[in-house]
Design a protein around this motif. Structure first.
Motif, PDB file in Angstrom:
ATOM      1  N   CYS A  94      -3.918   0.615  11.170  1.00 38.12           N
ATOM      2  CA  CYS A  94      -3.222   1.427  10.168  1.00 38.12           C
ATOM      3  C   CYS A  94      -3.615   2.896  10.303  1.00 38.12           C
ATOM      4  O   CYS A  94      -4.368   3.264  11.206  1.00 38.12           O
ATOM      5  CB  CYS A  94      -3.533   0.928   8.764  1.00 38.12           C
ATOM      6  N   ASP A  95      -3.074   3.670   9.384  1.00 41.32           N
ATOM      7  CA  ASP A  95      -3.357   5.107   9.255  1.00 41.32           C
ATOM      8  C   ASP A  95      -3.085   5.872  10.535  1.00 41.32           C
ATOM      9  O   ASP A  95      -3.966   6.514  11.108  1.00 41.32           O
ATOM     10  CB  ASP A  95      -4.795   5.355   8.823  1.00 41.32           C
ATOM     11  N   LEU A  96      -1.849   5.796  10.934  1.00 44.30           N
ATOM     12  CA  LEU A  96      -1.468   6.593  12.106  1.00 44.30           C
ATOM     13  C   LEU A  96      -1.151   8.008  11.675  1.00 44.30           C
ATOM     14  O   LEU A  96      -0.449   8.743  12.336  1.00 44.30           O
ATOM     15  CB  LEU A  96      -0.257   5.951  12.801  1.00 44.30           C
ATOM     16  N   GLY A  97      -1.709   8.355  10.515  1.00 42.53           N
ATOM     17  CA  GLY A  97      -1.416   9.701  10.007  1.00 42.53           C
ATOM     18  C   GLY A  97      -1.837  10.783  10.973  1.00 42.53           C
ATOM     19  O   GLY A  97      -1.283  11.853  11.021  1.00 42.53           O
ATOM     20  N   VAL A 131       0.377  -1.798  10.902  1.00 41.47           N
ATOM     21  CA  VAL A 131       0.830  -1.919   9.518  1.00 41.47           C
ATOM     22  C   VAL A 131       2.182  -1.220   9.411  1.00 41.47           C
ATOM     23  O   VAL A 131       2.320  -0.042   9.702  1.00 41.47           O
ATOM     24  CB  VAL A 131      -0.173  -1.253   8.550  1.00 41.47           C
ATOM     25  N   LYS A 155       1.076   5.266   0.304  1.00 37.45           N
ATOM     26  CA  LYS A 155       0.402   6.537   0.578  1.00 37.45           C
ATOM     27  C   LYS A 155       1.126   7.640  -0.175  1.00 37.45           C
ATOM     28  O   LYS A 155       2.323   7.842   0.013  1.00 37.45           O
ATOM     29  CB  LYS A 155       0.366   6.866   2.071  1.00 37.45           C
ATOM     30  N   ALA A 174       0.880  -1.173   0.000  1.00 35.60           N
ATOM     31  CA  ALA A 174       0.000   0.000   0.000  1.00 35.60           C
ATOM     32  C   ALA A 174       0.913   1.216   0.000  1.00 35.60           C
ATOM     33  O   ALA A 174       1.835   1.284   0.826  1.00 35.60           O
ATOM     34  CB  ALA A 174      -0.902  -0.010   1.225  1.00 35.60           C
ATOM     35  N   GLU A 210       4.889  12.583  10.401  1.00 31.80           N
ATOM     36  CA  GLU A 210       4.287  11.248  10.230  1.00 31.80           C
ATOM     37  C   GLU A 210       5.388  10.223   9.957  1.00 31.80           C
ATOM     38  O   GLU A 210       5.405   9.140  10.542  1.00 31.80           O
ATOM     39  CB  GLU A 210       3.308  11.331   9.054  1.00 31.80           C
ATOM     40  N   ASP A 258     -14.983  -3.642   5.812  1.00 33.57           N
ATOM     41  CA  ASP A 258     -15.408  -4.584   4.769  1.00 33.57           C
ATOM     42  C   ASP A 258     -16.083  -5.801   5.411  1.00 33.57           C
ATOM     43  O   ASP A 258     -17.118  -6.285   4.941  1.00 33.57           O
ATOM     44  CB  ASP A 258     -14.196  -5.075   3.959  1.00 33.57           C
ATOM     45  N   PHE A 318       3.877   0.754   2.465  1.00 34.82           N
ATOM     46  CA  PHE A 318       3.481  -0.042   3.633  1.00 34.82           C
ATOM     47  C   PHE A 318       3.139  -1.470   3.222  1.00 34.82           C
ATOM     48  O   PHE A 318       2.908  -1.760   2.049  1.00 34.82           O
ATOM     49  CB  PHE A 318       2.205   0.538   4.273  1.00 34.82           C
ATOM     50  N   GLU A 319       3.004  -2.324   4.265  1.00 29.78           N
ATOM     51  CA  GLU A 319       2.446  -3.671   4.059  1.00 29.78           C
ATOM     52  C   GLU A 319       1.027  -3.526   3.505  1.00 29.78           C
ATOM     53  O   GLU A 319       0.318  -2.584   3.856  1.00 29.78           O
ATOM     54  CB  GLU A 319       2.312  -4.406   5.401  1.00 29.78           C
ATOM     55  N   TYR A 320       0.625  -4.497   2.679  1.00 29.76           N
ATOM     56  CA  TYR A 320      -0.750  -4.536   2.182  1.00 29.76           C
ATOM     57  C   TYR A 320      -1.467  -5.714   2.834  1.00 29.76           C
ATOM     58  O   TYR A 320      -0.946  -6.824   2.887  1.00 29.76           O
ATOM     59  CB  TYR A 320      -0.793  -4.708   0.657  1.00 29.76           C
ATOM     60  N   LEU A 321      -2.660  -5.464   3.385  1.00 27.45           N
ATOM     61  CA  LEU A 321      -3.504  -6.551   3.919  1.00 27.45           C
ATOM     62  C   LEU A 321      -4.790  -6.604   3.109  1.00 27.45           C
ATOM     63  O   LEU A 321      -5.214  -5.617   2.535  1.00 27.45           O
ATOM     64  CB  LEU A 321      -3.800  -6.325   5.407  1.00 27.45           C
ATOM     65  N   ASP A 322      -5.399  -7.761   3.125  1.00 28.10           N
ATOM     66  CA  ASP A 322      -6.468  -8.084   2.175  1.00 28.10           C
ATOM     67  C   ASP A 322      -7.694  -7.184   2.258  1.00 28.10           C
ATOM     68  O   ASP A 322      -8.267  -6.806   1.252  1.00 28.10           O
ATOM     69  CB  ASP A 322      -6.879  -9.561   2.431  1.00 28.10           C
ATOM     70  N   THR A 333     -10.467  -4.573   5.169  1.00 28.23           N
ATOM     71  CA  THR A 333     -10.599  -3.829   6.435  1.00 28.23           C
ATOM     72  C   THR A 333     -11.709  -4.436   7.285  1.00 28.23           C
ATOM     73  O   THR A 333     -12.553  -5.201   6.785  1.00 28.23           O
ATOM     74  CB  THR A 333     -10.978  -2.353   6.163  1.00 28.23           C
ATOM     75  N   LEU A 339      -7.078  -3.299   9.677  1.00 25.57           N
ATOM     76  CA  LEU A 339      -6.880  -4.147   8.498  1.00 25.57           C
ATOM     77  C   LEU A 339      -6.816  -5.606   8.920  1.00 25.57           C
ATOM     78  O   LEU A 339      -6.355  -5.929  10.021  1.00 25.57           O
ATOM     79  CB  LEU A 339      -5.580  -3.761   7.800  1.00 25.57           C
TER      80      LEU A 339
END
Ligand code: TC0
Length: 321
Positions: free
Chosen positions: A163-166, A84, A53, A51, A71, A109, A100-104, A106, A153
């Protein structure tokens, strides 16, 4: 849509590069936010899914550059099985790219695909992994601040990673107020809703309590359509706010009516599951247990779940957890 990501320049000497961004093929957009877009990409030489960003604004914008560097600094510090992990960082045409790592998929989902919740076994396994990830953040003085189904994820083997520790931030120094930040309303703790300047990791525990309920029922626990409505739903279900928060609310227009009768609604779940959830959802932040103490809660320990599930995680993660 195929898009060749152009040649890159390494962001910092600590991330030596090979052939730059040419090594990735874009497959899809998997997430968009006000600061950037998250792309599902495939590494050309080994087929690894990642993934990426991409910050929308160029680094000419000083604010974007400052935020992106903050970040990146934070992400470089954080490495854990249930976060992640960032693989590398690039800069191209004065834009930042974080790989980043990609996971299948969320948790959102999963919730959208399942009617009536995920079942207690899956909810318990997801909750345990979420608490491990958030405990690691808190042990490293980082508050996530936006724990919600889209930011959880799940791999196709059932491994869960935050994820998304933005929007994450380091714990403020004693006495230092935090900047205003608006977490996603449905998962926002009362202290954030009343805009308390001094908030802490307890806001993540609140959000995890909300997620646990949602995993069990399939429906958001507090789907407020405004901040006042959010507080009303919270009070109706888990009771009165902390007195200092109640004072703030009673000064808001329409806030006086929110005092709450003290009678509480009911939370989903039974037995120890409900006990753990209720502890996460105490309106007084100081009364909420830490993530590390929740990992030692009877709910995980008394039936041998933690011991057997940790063994399962070790096998799946292929390392000591
Ligand atoms: O500061 C930051 C910024 C960005 C990230 C980040 C890192 C990785 C991801 C990510 C997403 C992902 N997989 C994914 C797969 C599917 C979806 C969407 N599914 C629905 C059906 C459309 C969304 C995400 N794998 N890895 C997403 C965000 C991060 O972890 C920290």
């Amino acid at each position: 849509m195929m898009m060749r990501l152009d040649r890159r320049s390494a962001l910092s000497p600590s991330t030596p590069s090979s052939r730059g961004m040419d090594k990735y093929e874009q497959l899809a957009v998997v997430g968009e936010g006000s600061y950037g877009v998250v792309l599902k990409c495939k590494r050309r030489d080994n087929g690894q899914l990642v993934a990426i960003k991409k910050f929308l604004e160029t680094e000419e914008d000083a604010a974007v550059r400052k935020m992106a560097l903050r970040e990146i600094r934070m992400l470089k510090k954080l490495r854990h099985e249930h976060l992640v992990n960032m693989i590398e960082v690039f800069r191209r045409k004065r834009r930042f790219y974080l790989v980043f790592e990609y996971l299948d998929h969320t948790l959102l989902d999963e919730l959208e695909a399942a009617t009536g919740g995920l079942g207690e076994d899956t909810a318990k396994k997801h909750l345990y992994q979420l608490l491990k990830g958030i405990d690691y953040c808190h042990q490293n003085s980082i508050i996530h601040r936006d724990v919600k189904p889209e930011n959880v994820l799940v791999s196709n083997t059932g491994i869960v990673k935050l994820c998304d520790l933005g929007f994450a931030r380091a714990l403020a120094a004693p006495g230092e107020p935090y900047t205003e930040y608006v977490a996603t309303r449905w998962y926002r703790a009362p202290e954030l809703l009343v805009a308390e300047h001094r908030y802490g990791p307890e806001v993540d525990i609140w959000a995890i309590g909300c997620l646990f309920a949602e995993m069990l029922t399939g429906d958001p626990l507090f789907p407020g359509d405004s901040d006042i409505d959010q507080l009303a739903l919270i009070i109706k279900t888990v009771g009165k706010l902390a007195p200092r928060h109640q004072q703030v609310v009673s000064r808001l227009s329409g806030g006086a009516a929110l005092a709450g009768s003290g009678s509480k609604g009911t939370l989903p779940g039974t037995g120890l599951a409900k006990e753990l959830m209720a502890a996460c959802l105490r309106t007084e932040p100081r009364a909420r247990p830490s993530a590390s103490s929740l990992l030692r809660h009877k709910y995980f320990i008394s039936d041998g779940f933690a011991e057997s599930f940790n063994a399962e995680l070790r096998k799946k993660l292929g390392k000591d957890v």
